[in-house]
Write an enzyme that holds these catalytic residues in place. Structure first.
Site, short mmCIF file in Angstrom:
data_model
loop_
_atom_site.label_atom_id
_atom_site.label_comp_id
_atom_site.label_asym_id
_atom_site.label_seq_id
_atom_site.Cartn_x
_atom_site.Cartn_y
_atom_site.Cartn_z
N ASP A 88 0.84 -1.21 0.00
CA ASP A 88 0.00 0.00 0.00
C ASP A 88 0.87 1.25 0.00
O ASP A 88 0.66 2.17 -0.80
CB ASP A 88 -0.91 0.02 1.23
N ILE A 173 -4.07 0.45 -3.04
CA ILE A 173 -4.61 -0.90 -3.20
C ILE A 173 -6.04 -0.89 -2.70
O ILE A 173 -6.28 -0.74 -1.51
CB ILE A 173 -3.80 -1.97 -2.44
N THR A 176 -7.30 -4.43 0.10
CA THR A 176 -6.12 -5.00 0.76
C THR A 176 -6.44 -6.35 1.39
O THR A 176 -5.60 -7.25 1.41
CB THR A 176 -5.56 -4.03 1.82
N SER A 302 -14.22 -1.71 -3.70
CA SER A 302 -15.22 -1.25 -4.66
C SER A 302 -14.74 -1.25 -6.10
O SER A 302 -15.51 -1.53 -7.02
CB SER A 302 -15.66 0.18 -4.30
N ASP A 331 -12.09 5.46 -3.65
CA ASP A 331 -12.76 4.18 -3.87
C ASP A 331 -13.70 4.21 -5.06
O ASP A 331 -14.26 3.16 -5.43
CB ASP A 331 -13.57 3.77 -2.62
#
Length: 394
Positions: A88, A173, A176, A302, A331
């Site tokens: 990340d 990311i 995750t 999402s 997102d």
């Protein structure tokens, strides 16, 4: 030269098929940096840099994932109990560095900051991963450079002062938890460019997107540019060479809600959504009843649902807003343009477009009324009508 293919190109992929197969359209162009002439795309330079940055980020994720479970210190937990890994932070630093090298004046809105890296003694691990993938030479990158690159997208990095602006939106990311689960759980790196509250381009990379061709390639890269459509190509193979051609994506052609393929958030149940008053949900595509819809098992996060709708593998993605949880711009931003340019539609539950400027000073939150509806466009009004008629009872 463009080639039109009306067949079900992806029928062998490991997703549940539609109960009634739908005709789908694909345009294929030979592999180039972009799938369309540069003079036709106003933001072609930004798009090229974004593609390269996301491609590098995908390779970083693949390398980190290989070694993830042999080194437990690479996984930490944020204050909200969500997992985060050096991937990340590495992705955010890497993408930030690649973007700022060419567009130093364009701010970045992203999920992470360097506090967790410093607090959990992950600096050397993150820096090592970033150096191995960055276009900047190893000797030119210090620990401070990498940490500064992460913080460039952090909460306090930039104040927008309630004015229209140009800025990048990055989810390093998305999913995750899926990244940690194994090869079958999809995760996505998502990057979008916003100009005056309009998303003008987006790039999504899914390193473990399943392919039907076993030639050493893995994953998919999806791009969109305003007015130029949504396109995908396979990610680089084990030799590091770009493979395959650009393929234009279109949403599916489903026009009946009970024939649609649905995605929902893992944290939400079908029974919590308005359409549950009209249909039951089944994850088995065979022998669906008249009052049943097909619910696709997908992944965490999402963006992979947006990717599925944009690529025609799902018809609808429904997200219900929760009063106790905020909805983050990263997102959704890149997913919105990918679905729009593939012929779909994205609104809140009242039918209004998602406004990225409601969080006027930071551009980190969105406030969709009721939730988010992502569809192939043909089903959108039907879905909204069902939500509206069911909402007083929810």
């Amino acid at each position: 030269m463009y080639i039109l293919d009306t067949g079900a190109r992806f029928s062998a992929v490991r997703f549940s098929p539609s109960p009634t197969p739908l005709r789908r359209r694909y345009f294929i162009v030979r592999a180039t940096n972009l799938p369309f002439p540069k003079h036709q795309a106003k933001y072609h330079k930004e798009l090229e840099v974004a593609i390269d940055a996301v491609d590098r980020a995908c390779r970083l994720c693949v390398d980190v994932k290989r070694s993830l479970f042999s080194s437990k210190e690479k996984i930490v937990e944020k204050n909200d109990q969500t997992p985060v890994t050096i991937a990340d932070f590495g992705v955010q630093a890497l993408v930030s560095l690649e973007l700022s090298k060419v567009f130093p004046s364009i701010p970045l809105v992203a999920e992470e900051d360097s506090h967790f890296v410093r607090a959990n003694n992950l600096v050397s691990s993150v820096v090592s991963e970033v150096k191995s993938k960055a276009s900047i030479g190893d000797n030119e990158l210090s620990d401070a450079d990498v940490l500064e690159a992460i913080d460039r997208g952090g909460k306090d990095a930039y104040a927008f002062c309630n004015k229209p602006a140009t800025y990048w939106v990055l989810d390093p990311i998305d999913g995750t938890r899926g990244f940690l689960k194994g090869d079958d759980a999809l995760y996505v790196i998502g990057l979008a460019l916003v100009v005056d509250n309009e998303i003008v381009l987006g790039v999504m990379g899914c390193p473990n997107w399943p392919e039907e061709i076993s030639d050493g390639t893995t994953g998919t890269l999806m791009l969109s540019h305003i007015g130029r459509g949504t396109w995908t190509k396979r990610l680089q193979n084990v030799s590091g060479k770009v493979t395959g051609d650009w393929t234009r994506c279109f949403v599916d052609a489903c026009v009946l809600v009970n024939k649609a393929r649905f995605c929902i958030q893992e944290s939400q149940t079908w029974e919590s959504l308005p359409l549950s008053g009209f249909f039951d949900a089944s994850i088995v595509s065979e022998d669906l009843q008249h009052k049943e819809i097909l619910l696709l098992p997908t992944c965490c996060g999402s963006l992979c649902k947006y990717l599925m709708v944009a690529s025609g593998r799902a018809s609808v993605f429904l997200l219900r807003a929760k009063t106790q949880r905020t909805i983050k711009s990263w997102d959704h931003a890149v997913g919105i343009i990918c679905v729009h340019e593939a012929g779909g539609k994205v609104t809140d539950w009242e039918g209004d477009e998602i406004n990225l400027e409601e969080d006027q000073s930071e551009r980190r939150l969105i406030f969709p009324a009721g939730g988010v509806v992502v569809s192939n466009g043909s089903l959108h009004n039907q879905i909204l009508e069902m939500i509206s008629s069911a909402s007083p009872t929810l």
